[in-house]
Each structure stands twice: as C-alpha cells, then as structure tokens.
Design a protein around this motif. Structure first.
Motif, PDB file in Angstrom:
ATOM      1  N   ARG A 294       0.787  -1.229   0.000  1.00  6.05           N
ATOM      2  CA  ARG A 294       0.000   0.000   0.000  1.00  6.05           C
ATOM      3  C   ARG A 294       0.824   1.287   0.000  1.00  6.05           C
ATOM      4  O   ARG A 294       0.329   2.330  -0.418  1.00  6.05           O
ATOM      5  CB  ARG A 294      -0.916   0.024   1.227  1.00  6.05           C
ATOM      6  CG  ARG A 294      -1.902  -1.108   1.301  1.00  6.05           C
ATOM      7  CD  ARG A 294      -3.044  -0.942   0.381  1.00  6.05           C
ATOM      8  NE  ARG A 294      -3.742   0.288   0.725  1.00  6.05           N
ATOM      9  CZ  ARG A 294      -4.665   0.860  -0.005  1.00  6.05           C
ATOM     10  NH1 ARG A 294      -5.016   0.307  -1.126  1.00  6.05           N
ATOM     11  NH2 ARG A 294      -5.246   1.958   0.385  1.00  6.05           N
ATOM     12  N   PHE A 295       2.043   1.270   0.507  1.00  2.00           N
ATOM     13  CA  PHE A 295       2.811   2.506   0.617  1.00  2.00           C
ATOM     14  C   PHE A 295       3.226   3.003  -0.767  1.00  2.00           C
ATOM     15  O   PHE A 295       3.448   2.215  -1.683  1.00  2.00           O
ATOM     16  CB  PHE A 295       4.017   2.331   1.516  1.00  2.00           C
ATOM     17  CG  PHE A 295       3.692   2.384   2.989  1.00  2.00           C
ATOM     18  CD1 PHE A 295       2.470   2.826   3.447  1.00  2.00           C
ATOM     19  CD2 PHE A 295       4.613   1.998   3.924  1.00  2.00           C
ATOM     20  CE1 PHE A 295       2.172   2.884   4.790  1.00  2.00           C
ATOM     21  CE2 PHE A 295       4.334   2.044   5.275  1.00  2.00           C
ATOM     22  CZ  PHE A 295       3.112   2.495   5.703  1.00  2.00           C
ATOM     23  N   PRO A 296       3.378   4.337  -0.909  1.00  2.00           N
ATOM     24  CA  PRO A 296       3.498   4.912  -2.247  1.00  2.00           C
ATOM     25  C   PRO A 296       4.870   4.814  -2.906  1.00  2.00           C
ATOM     26  O   PRO A 296       4.956   4.815  -4.124  1.00  2.00           O
ATOM     27  CB  PRO A 296       3.134   6.387  -2.028  1.00  2.00           C
ATOM     28  CG  PRO A 296       3.501   6.653  -0.617  1.00  2.00           C
ATOM     29  CD  PRO A 296       3.242   5.370   0.120  1.00  2.00           C
ATOM     30  N   ASN A 297       5.962   4.777  -2.136  1.00  2.00           N
ATOM     31  CA  ASN A 297       7.261   4.782  -2.817  1.00  2.00           C
ATOM     32  C   ASN A 297       8.229   3.830  -2.132  1.00  2.00           C
ATOM     33  O   ASN A 297       7.925   3.219  -1.105  1.00  2.00           O
ATOM     34  CB  ASN A 297       7.840   6.189  -2.891  1.00  2.00           C
ATOM     35  CG  ASN A 297       8.150   6.772  -1.538  1.00  2.00           C
ATOM     36  OD1 ASN A 297       8.126   6.086  -0.537  1.00  2.00           O
ATOM     37  ND2 ASN A 297       8.433   8.053  -1.518  1.00  2.00           N
ATOM     38  N   VAL A 298       9.412   3.720  -2.692  1.00  2.00           N
ATOM     39  CA  VAL A 298      10.381   2.727  -2.221  1.00  2.00           C
ATOM     40  C   VAL A 298      10.816   2.987  -0.787  1.00  2.00           C
ATOM     41  O   VAL A 298      11.045   2.053  -0.018  1.00  2.00           O
ATOM     42  CB  VAL A 298      11.587   2.655  -3.185  1.00  2.00           C
ATOM     43  CG1 VAL A 298      12.393   3.928  -3.155  1.00  2.00           C
ATOM     44  CG2 VAL A 298      12.449   1.462  -2.871  1.00  2.00           C
ATOM     45  N   TYR A 299      10.910   4.246  -0.398  1.00  2.00           N
ATOM     46  CA  TYR A 299      11.393   4.567   0.944  1.00  2.00           C
ATOM     47  C   TYR A 299      10.367   4.153   2.002  1.00  2.00           C
ATOM     48  O   TYR A 299      10.729   3.609   3.048  1.00  2.00           O
ATOM     49  CB  TYR A 299      11.714   6.057   1.038  1.00  2.00           C
ATOM     50  CG  TYR A 299      12.690   6.479  -0.026  1.00  2.00           C
ATOM     51  CD1 TYR A 299      14.016   6.102   0.045  1.00  2.00           C
ATOM     52  CD2 TYR A 299      12.278   7.224  -1.129  1.00  2.00           C
ATOM     53  CE1 TYR A 299      14.916   6.457  -0.939  1.00  2.00           C
ATOM     54  CE2 TYR A 299      13.162   7.582  -2.116  1.00  2.00           C
ATOM     55  CZ  TYR A 299      14.483   7.200  -2.020  1.00  2.00           C
ATOM     56  OH  TYR A 299      15.362   7.542  -2.998  1.00  2.00           O
ATOM     57  N   ASN A 300       9.112   4.420   1.747  1.00  2.00           N
ATOM     58  CA  ASN A 300       8.071   3.994   2.680  1.00  2.00           C
ATOM     59  C   ASN A 300       7.960   2.468   2.708  1.00  2.00           C
ATOM     60  O   ASN A 300       7.738   1.872   3.764  1.00  2.00           O
ATOM     61  CB  ASN A 300       6.721   4.600   2.297  1.00  2.00           C
ATOM     62  CG  ASN A 300       6.732   6.096   2.439  1.00  2.00           C
ATOM     63  OD1 ASN A 300       6.870   6.781   1.441  1.00  2.00           O
ATOM     64  ND2 ASN A 300       6.610   6.601   3.635  1.00  2.00           N
ATOM     65  N   ARG A 301       8.132   1.867   1.564  1.00  2.00           N
ATOM     66  CA  ARG A 301       8.061   0.408   1.512  1.00  2.00           C
ATOM     67  C   ARG A 301       9.220  -0.232   2.263  1.00  2.00           C
ATOM     68  O   ARG A 301       9.058  -1.296   2.873  1.00  2.00           O
ATOM     69  CB  ARG A 301       8.049  -0.060   0.062  1.00  2.00           C
ATOM     70  CG  ARG A 301       6.754   0.271  -0.622  1.00  2.00           C
ATOM     71  CD  ARG A 301       6.745  -0.196  -2.042  1.00  2.00           C
ATOM     72  NE  ARG A 301       5.523   0.253  -2.675  1.00  2.00           N
ATOM     73  CZ  ARG A 301       5.425   0.581  -3.948  1.00  2.00           C
ATOM     74  NH1 ARG A 301       6.477   0.483  -4.730  1.00  2.00           N
ATOM     75  NH2 ARG A 301       4.280   0.979  -4.433  1.00  2.00           N
ATOM     76  N   MET A 302      10.384   0.401   2.230  1.00  2.00           N
ATOM     77  CA  MET A 302      11.514  -0.111   2.995  1.00  2.00           C
ATOM     78  C   MET A 302      11.188  -0.108   4.485  1.00  2.00           C
ATOM     79  O   MET A 302      11.548  -1.031   5.211  1.00  2.00           O
ATOM     80  CB  MET A 302      12.763   0.712   2.731  1.00  2.00           C
ATOM     81  CG  MET A 302      13.304   0.538   1.346  1.00  2.00           C
ATOM     82  SD  MET A 302      13.584  -1.185   0.902  1.00  2.00           S
ATOM     83  CE  MET A 302      14.611  -1.707   2.233  1.00  2.00           C
ATOM     84  N   HIS A 303      10.529   0.944   4.933  1.00  3.27           N
ATOM     85  CA  HIS A 303      10.122   1.009   6.335  1.00  3.27           C
ATOM     86  C   HIS A 303       9.154  -0.133   6.655  1.00  3.27           C
ATOM     87  O   HIS A 303       9.298  -0.804   7.684  1.00  3.27           O
ATOM     88  CB  HIS A 303       9.477   2.363   6.621  1.00  3.27           C
ATOM     89  CG  HIS A 303       8.954   2.500   8.000  1.00  3.27           C
ATOM     90  ND1 HIS A 303       9.767   2.739   9.069  1.00  3.27           N
ATOM     91  CD2 HIS A 303       7.706   2.395   8.481  1.00  3.27           C
ATOM     92  CE1 HIS A 303       9.031   2.780  10.163  1.00  3.27           C
ATOM     93  NE2 HIS A 303       7.780   2.581   9.827  1.00  3.27           N
TER      94      HIS A 303
ATOM     95  N   ALA B 221      18.659   3.565  -3.749  1.00  2.81           N
ATOM     96  CA  ALA B 221      17.532   4.200  -4.445  1.00  2.81           C
ATOM     97  C   ALA B 221      17.744   5.699  -4.546  1.00  2.81           C
ATOM     98  O   ALA B 221      17.475   6.316  -5.584  1.00  2.81           O
ATOM     99  CB  ALA B 221      16.226   3.888  -3.720  1.00  2.81           C
ATOM    100  N   GLN B 222      18.243   6.301  -3.483  1.00  2.00           N
ATOM    101  CA  GLN B 222      18.498   7.749  -3.511  1.00  2.00           C
ATOM    102  C   GLN B 222      19.565   8.087  -4.542  1.00  2.00           C
ATOM    103  O   GLN B 222      19.449   9.049  -5.280  1.00  2.00           O
ATOM    104  CB  GLN B 222      18.915   8.226  -2.111  1.00  2.00           C
ATOM    105  CG  GLN B 222      19.044   9.721  -1.967  1.00  2.00           C
ATOM    106  CD  GLN B 222      20.460  10.208  -2.166  1.00  2.00           C
ATOM    107  OE1 GLN B 222      21.414   9.471  -2.008  1.00  2.00           O
ATOM    108  NE2 GLN B 222      20.575  11.463  -2.537  1.00  2.00           N
ATOM    109  N   ARG B 223      20.608   7.264  -4.629  1.00  2.00           N
ATOM    110  CA  ARG B 223      21.688   7.524  -5.590  1.00  2.00           C
ATOM    111  C   ARG B 223      21.239   7.273  -7.023  1.00  2.00           C
ATOM    112  O   ARG B 223      21.802   7.846  -7.962  1.00  2.00           O
ATOM    113  CB  ARG B 223      22.897   6.667  -5.257  1.00  2.00           C
ATOM    114  CG  ARG B 223      23.588   7.158  -4.010  1.00  2.00           C
ATOM    115  CD  ARG B 223      24.846   6.418  -3.725  1.00  2.00           C
ATOM    116  NE  ARG B 223      25.465   6.979  -2.521  1.00  2.00           N
ATOM    117  CZ  ARG B 223      26.450   6.411  -1.880  1.00  2.00           C
ATOM    118  NH1 ARG B 223      26.959   5.270  -2.310  1.00  2.00           N
ATOM    119  NH2 ARG B 223      26.957   6.967  -0.807  1.00  2.00           N
ATOM    120  N   MET B 224      20.232   6.413  -7.204  1.00  4.45           N
ATOM    121  CA  MET B 224      19.688   6.178  -8.539  1.00  4.45           C
ATOM    122  C   MET B 224      18.714   7.270  -8.951  1.00  4.45           C
ATOM    123  O   MET B 224      18.249   7.294 -10.086  1.00  4.45           O
ATOM    124  CB  MET B 224      18.985   4.821  -8.594  1.00  4.45           C
ATOM    125  CG  MET B 224      19.940   3.652  -8.516  1.00  4.45           C
ATOM    126  SD  MET B 224      19.092   2.073  -8.443  1.00  4.45           S
ATOM    127  CE  MET B 224      18.170   2.082  -9.941  1.00  4.45           C
TER     128      MET B 224
END
Length: 110
Positions: A27-36, A88-91
C-alpha cells in the motif's frame, strides 16, 4: 499448558506484524516507505516467531538456532534496508513531497 499458550501468542503476534508489513509493502506509495514497512514490522514478526521456537525447543538445538536467527535479523535487516534506500536515492528515485535526504555537507559539520 502455559508454554503452549505463550507459543501461540508469540506466533499470533508474529503473524500480525508480518501481515502489517506485507500490507505496508503493497500500500505505501514509494520505495522509501516500503523499505520502512518491510524492515521494522517484518523484523518484529519474524523475531516473535523465532522466539516461539526458542520457547518450544529450549536453549539447545533448534532453540539456539532461533536465538541466533533473532540476532542475525536485528543485525542485518536495518543495515540492508538502509543500503537499499541509499541505493535508491543515488539512482535518483524521488522522495515524497516535503521529504529530503540529509545533506552530506551538513553531516561533516560544515
């Protein structure tokens, strides 16, 4: 009897956290939230199930493997999640609006 109840509760808690992590992943919108969502709740859920294994099998054999599994989880999952987020941030994967990554110049005290 008490041991069976404790094992059941630990497995139920573990399944709850694993379900919450899976829902967050979907359900989370992006990779960073999904990592959490995949790192914290799933670590707690898996650790609870490992702890149920320790309660069931005791300090030797499979119980010891359960304790080592918990230690391994707490050492590797946060590090892995941080490294994936950094990659992900570096990409160039964008953050949500209003969220920023710490500036490396600020960390050096400049």
């Amino acid at each position: 009897m008490l041991q069976s109840v404790l094992i059941t509760v630990l497995i139920a808690v573990g399944c709850f956290f694993l379900t919450v992590g899976t829902i967050g992943l979907l359900r989370f919108p992006n990779v960073y939230n999904r990592m959490h969502a995949t790192s914290k709740p799933t670590t707690l859920g898996t650790a609870a199930i490992f702890l149920a294994g320790f309660v069931r099998f005791g300090p030797g054999g499979a119980g010891l493997a359960s304790l080592i599994g918990i230690l391994f989880l707490f050492l590797t999952v946060p590090t892995g999640a941080h490294m994936i987020a950094l990659a992900a941030q570096r990409m160039g994967v964008p953050f949500m609006e209003g969220v920023t990554w710490p500036d490396p110049a600020d960390e050096d005290g400049d």
